[in-house]
Design a protein around this motif. Structure first.
Motif, short mmCIF file in Angstrom:
data_model
loop_
_atom_site.label_atom_id
_atom_site.label_comp_id
_atom_site.label_asym_id
_atom_site.label_seq_id
_atom_site.Cartn_x
_atom_site.Cartn_y
_atom_site.Cartn_z
N GLU A 174 25.91 5.69 -12.09
CA GLU A 174 25.62 4.64 -13.07
C GLU A 174 26.38 4.81 -14.36
O GLU A 174 27.08 3.91 -14.82
N LYS A 175 26.22 5.98 -14.94
CA LYS A 175 26.72 6.19 -16.31
C LYS A 175 28.22 6.43 -16.38
O LYS A 175 28.87 6.10 -17.35
N TYR A 176 28.78 7.06 -15.32
CA TYR A 176 30.20 7.36 -15.39
C TYR A 176 31.04 6.37 -14.59
O TYR A 176 32.08 5.92 -15.05
N LEU A 177 30.55 6.04 -13.38
CA LEU A 177 31.37 5.18 -12.51
C LEU A 177 30.97 3.70 -12.58
O LEU A 177 31.64 2.86 -11.99
N GLY A 178 29.88 3.40 -13.30
CA GLY A 178 29.48 2.00 -13.45
C GLY A 178 29.00 1.36 -12.16
O GLY A 178 29.20 0.16 -11.93
N GLN A 179 28.38 2.15 -11.30
CA GLN A 179 27.91 1.63 -10.01
C GLN A 179 26.38 1.54 -10.01
O GLN A 179 25.71 2.20 -10.80
N ALA A 180 25.87 0.79 -9.04
CA ALA A 180 24.41 0.68 -8.92
C ALA A 180 23.84 2.00 -8.40
O ALA A 180 24.46 2.64 -7.55
N PRO A 181 22.67 2.41 -8.91
CA PRO A 181 22.06 3.63 -8.40
C PRO A 181 21.51 3.41 -6.98
O PRO A 181 21.30 2.28 -6.56
N LEU A 182 21.30 4.52 -6.26
CA LEU A 182 20.79 4.42 -4.89
C LEU A 182 19.31 4.80 -4.87
O LEU A 182 18.84 5.57 -5.71
N ASP A 183 18.60 4.26 -3.87
CA ASP A 183 17.16 4.43 -3.81
C ASP A 183 16.79 5.53 -2.80
O ASP A 183 17.19 5.47 -1.63
N ALA A 184 16.01 6.50 -3.27
CA ALA A 184 15.65 7.65 -2.43
C ALA A 184 14.87 7.23 -1.19
O ALA A 184 15.11 7.74 -0.09
N ASP A 185 13.93 6.30 -1.34
CA ASP A 185 13.13 5.87 -0.19
C ASP A 185 14.00 5.22 0.88
O ASP A 185 13.81 5.45 2.08
N GLU A 186 14.95 4.42 0.42
CA GLU A 186 15.84 3.75 1.39
C GLU A 186 16.70 4.76 2.15
O GLU A 186 16.85 4.66 3.37
N ILE A 187 17.25 5.70 1.41
CA ILE A 187 18.09 6.72 2.07
C ILE A 187 17.24 7.52 3.05
O ILE A 187 17.64 7.77 4.19
N PHE A 188 16.05 7.89 2.60
CA PHE A 188 15.17 8.70 3.44
C PHE A 188 14.85 7.95 4.74
O PHE A 188 14.99 8.50 5.85
N ALA A 189 14.48 6.68 4.62
CA ALA A 189 14.12 5.90 5.81
C ALA A 189 15.33 5.77 6.75
O ALA A 189 15.22 5.96 7.96
N GLU A 190 16.48 5.47 6.16
CA GLU A 190 17.69 5.30 7.00
C GLU A 190 18.00 6.60 7.74
O GLU A 190 18.19 6.60 8.96
N TYR A 191 18.02 7.72 7.02
CA TYR A 191 18.43 8.99 7.62
C TYR A 191 17.39 9.54 8.59
O TYR A 191 17.74 10.17 9.58
N GLN A 192 16.12 9.29 8.33
CA GLN A 192 15.11 9.75 9.28
C GLN A 192 15.21 8.95 10.58
O GLN A 192 14.90 9.45 11.66
N GLY A 193 15.69 7.73 10.47
CA GLY A 193 15.96 6.93 11.68
C GLY A 193 17.03 7.58 12.54
O GLY A 193 16.96 7.58 13.77
N TYR A 194 18.04 8.16 11.89
CA TYR A 194 19.11 8.84 12.64
C TYR A 194 18.61 10.16 13.23
O TYR A 194 19.04 10.58 14.30
N ALA A 195 17.70 10.81 12.49
CA ALA A 195 17.31 12.18 12.87
C ALA A 195 16.82 12.25 14.31
O ALA A 195 17.28 13.12 15.07
N GLU A 196 15.94 11.34 14.70
CA GLU A 196 15.37 11.45 16.04
C GLU A 196 16.43 11.22 17.12
O GLU A 196 16.37 11.82 18.19
N GLN A 197 17.40 10.36 16.81
CA GLN A 197 18.46 10.11 17.80
C GLN A 197 19.43 11.29 17.92
O GLN A 197 20.12 11.42 18.91
N LEU A 198 19.49 12.11 16.87
CA LEU A 198 20.50 13.17 16.85
C LEU A 198 19.94 14.55 17.18
O LEU A 198 20.71 15.49 17.41
N ARG A 199 18.62 14.66 17.22
CA ARG A 199 17.98 15.98 17.41
C ARG A 199 18.51 16.70 18.65
O ARG A 199 18.74 17.91 18.64
N CYS A 200 18.77 15.95 19.72
CA CYS A 200 19.18 16.58 20.99
C CYS A 200 20.54 17.28 20.88
O CYS A 200 20.88 18.08 21.75
N TYR A 201 21.31 17.00 19.84
CA TYR A 201 22.64 17.61 19.74
C TYR A 201 22.66 18.90 18.93
O TYR A 201 23.68 19.57 18.83
N LEU A 202 21.53 19.26 18.32
CA LEU A 202 21.51 20.46 17.46
C LEU A 202 21.74 21.73 18.27
O LEU A 202 21.17 21.92 19.34
#
Ligand code: GDP
Ligand code: IMO
Ligand code: MG
Length: 430
Positions: A174-202
């Motif tokens: 925001e302050k240096y690059l003049g971009q919109a901030p990102l939302d923690a809940d949205e990132i969390f929901a998106e990435y947890q959606g990937y987690a279950e699909q990717l667990r088998c590759y660990l």
């Protein structure tokens, strides 16, 4: 039994995908050890073209294990897209063919946003990155604030790490690059959606590869980018953010250097580069256009036109040294088919000095002009040739001259994108 490292000996796009696909026949496991989806590795099987960004180029061979070592940075969305794409084409039918190390760092949405915003700022020095968030992810890895694949699979840990990191990222965005901030809940929901699909590759890539070595299996390490883009040995700051040289195969996978047997550097019969940065043999004239057209030199990841120039032996000798090359794979020889004469740079001129070693000082490099030697072209199609000895004499001489200039044997010659357009002169796995 042999463990072989394949790396790009130039500025990337040398044909690593094709060469790894060819060598996979002799390997049991194929390992990516650095980079991320900045890579675009093209494989052509029959009439079908596959471009891989993250998954090792051995994946088109059934039963060959493909592993992603700790040195890689992984964008889970792109990774899943790649998995789906392969599955829909009939590959990767068995998930156990693919493994990702828990210490792989995740490319997060803020890394991509930062990378893109920096490149768009007119006041900053443009690197011409792929905009995939690679640099910012490696910065966080080294800065000890990265989030790793194993963290993704533990929701509480992932949330805690995200909460620790995001305020600083948003402040910067925001302050240096003049971009919109990102939302923690949205990132969390998106990435947890990937987690279950990717667990088998660990998996634990280091112990997996150790067991393979103990069972006398052959490992093939697949580099991304090229030596001249290496964070330490490349044309800094116009580089990528990982160790692209052969040493990276060890740190990026957890295999010790005493386990490696051969290092093959891939070089085109000329040179290309995408993005900004010095390129002493660059051709800004009709000849450069001709190479771009004949070699279809447009990026496999971003579609950008690649800058083209004559083969640079000074840079290639640097790659021979920093990688400890035991062999060269020479690709795209067919692109030179029509040329009456071919130029090769064997030294640089800097002010009134003749340089035979690649200068480490970028300001010196930027002022170097190439000293070119002319060799005869073969002026006929070589795409159908299957045996090295059947190549026209001028083509054989070009290969032998490259061996003499670099002191390294050319073990593979490629005369087209397909598997059958390849001449194997000696087998690094033998
Ligand atoms: P990588 O990033 O090193 O895997 O290389 P890229 O896939 O980005 O770019 C190499 C391009 O050249 C791809 O389109 C390949 O299909 C193509 N290619 C590889 N070897 C040859 C060759 O010997 N001749 C020609 N004409 N094309 C080749
Ligand atoms: P493969 O594996 C060619 C270049 C970019 C830019 C610089 C930094 O297909 O050979 P980055 O996004 O990594 O921070 O960009 O590195 N670059 C490549 N050039 N081939 C690649 O991969 C590349 N990956 C990154 O163009 O100049
Ligand atoms: Mg590429």
């Amino acid at each position: 039994m042999a463990n072989v490292v394949i790396i790009g000996a130039q500025w990337g796009d040398e044909g690593k995908g094709k060469v790894v696909d060819i060598y996979t026949e002799h390997a049991d496991e194929v390992v990516r050890f650095q980079g991320g989806n900045n890579a675009g590795h093209t494989l052509v099987v029959g009439n079908e073209k596959t471009v891989l960004h993250l998954i090792p180029s051995g994946i088109l061979h059934k039963g060959k294990r493909c592993v992603i070592g700790n040195g890689v940075v992984l964008d889970p969305r792109i990774f899943l897209e790649e998995i789906e794409g392969l599955k829909s084409k009939g590959y990767l039918q068995d998930d156990s063919q693919l493994m990702v190390d828990g210490a792989v760092h995740l490319i997060m949405p803020y890394h991509v946003a930062i990378d893109k915003a920096r490149e768009n700022r007119t006041s900053d020095r443009k690197i011409g990155t792929t905009g995939r968030g690679i640099g910012p992810t490696y910065e966080d890895k080294v800065g000890r604030r990265g989030i790793r694949f194993a963290d993704l699979l533990k929701p509480e840990t992932f949330r805690r790490r995200l909460n620790e990191v995001l305020p600083e990222k948003n402040f910067y965005l925001e302050k240096y690059l003049g971009q919109a901030p990102l939302d923690a809940d949205e990132i969390f929901a998106e990435y947890q959606g990937y987690a279950e699909q990717l667990r088998c590759y660990l998996g634990n890539v280091s112990t997996e590869l150790d067991a393979a070595i103990k069972a006398d299996k052959n490992l093939l390490f697949e580099g991304a980018q090229g030596s001249m883009l290496d964070i330490d040995h490349g044309t800094y700051p116009y580089v990528t953010s990982s160790s692209t040289i052969s040493g990276g195969a060890c740190t990026g996978s957890g295999v010790g250097p005493t386990r490696l047997d051969q290092v093959i550097g891939i070089t085109k019969a000329y040179v290309t580069r995408v993005g900004e940065g010095p390129f002493p043999t660059e051709l800004l004239d009709e000849m450069g256009e001709q190479l771009r057209a004949a070699g279809h030199e447009f990026g496999a990841t971003t579609g950008r036109p690649r800058r083209c120039g004559w083969l640079d032996i000074v840079a290639l000798r640097e790659a021979v040294r920093v990688n400890g090359l035991t062999g060269l794979a020479l690709t795209k020889m067919d692109v030179l088919n029509d040329l009456e004469t071919i130029q090769v740079c064997t030294a640089y001129k800097y002010q009134d000095q003749l340089l035979e070693d690649f200068p480490s000082d970028l300001e010196v490099l930027e002022q170097c002009t190439p000293v070119l030697e002319e060799v005869a072209g073969w002026q006929q199609s070589i795409n159908e040739v299957k045996d090295f000895d059947q190549l026209p004499q001028a083509a054989i001489d070009y290969v032998k001259q490259i061996e003499a200039w670099t002191g390294v044997p050319v073990v593979l010659v490629s005369v087209g994108p397909r598997r059958d357009e390849t001449m194997l002169r000696s087998n690094p796995f033998a």
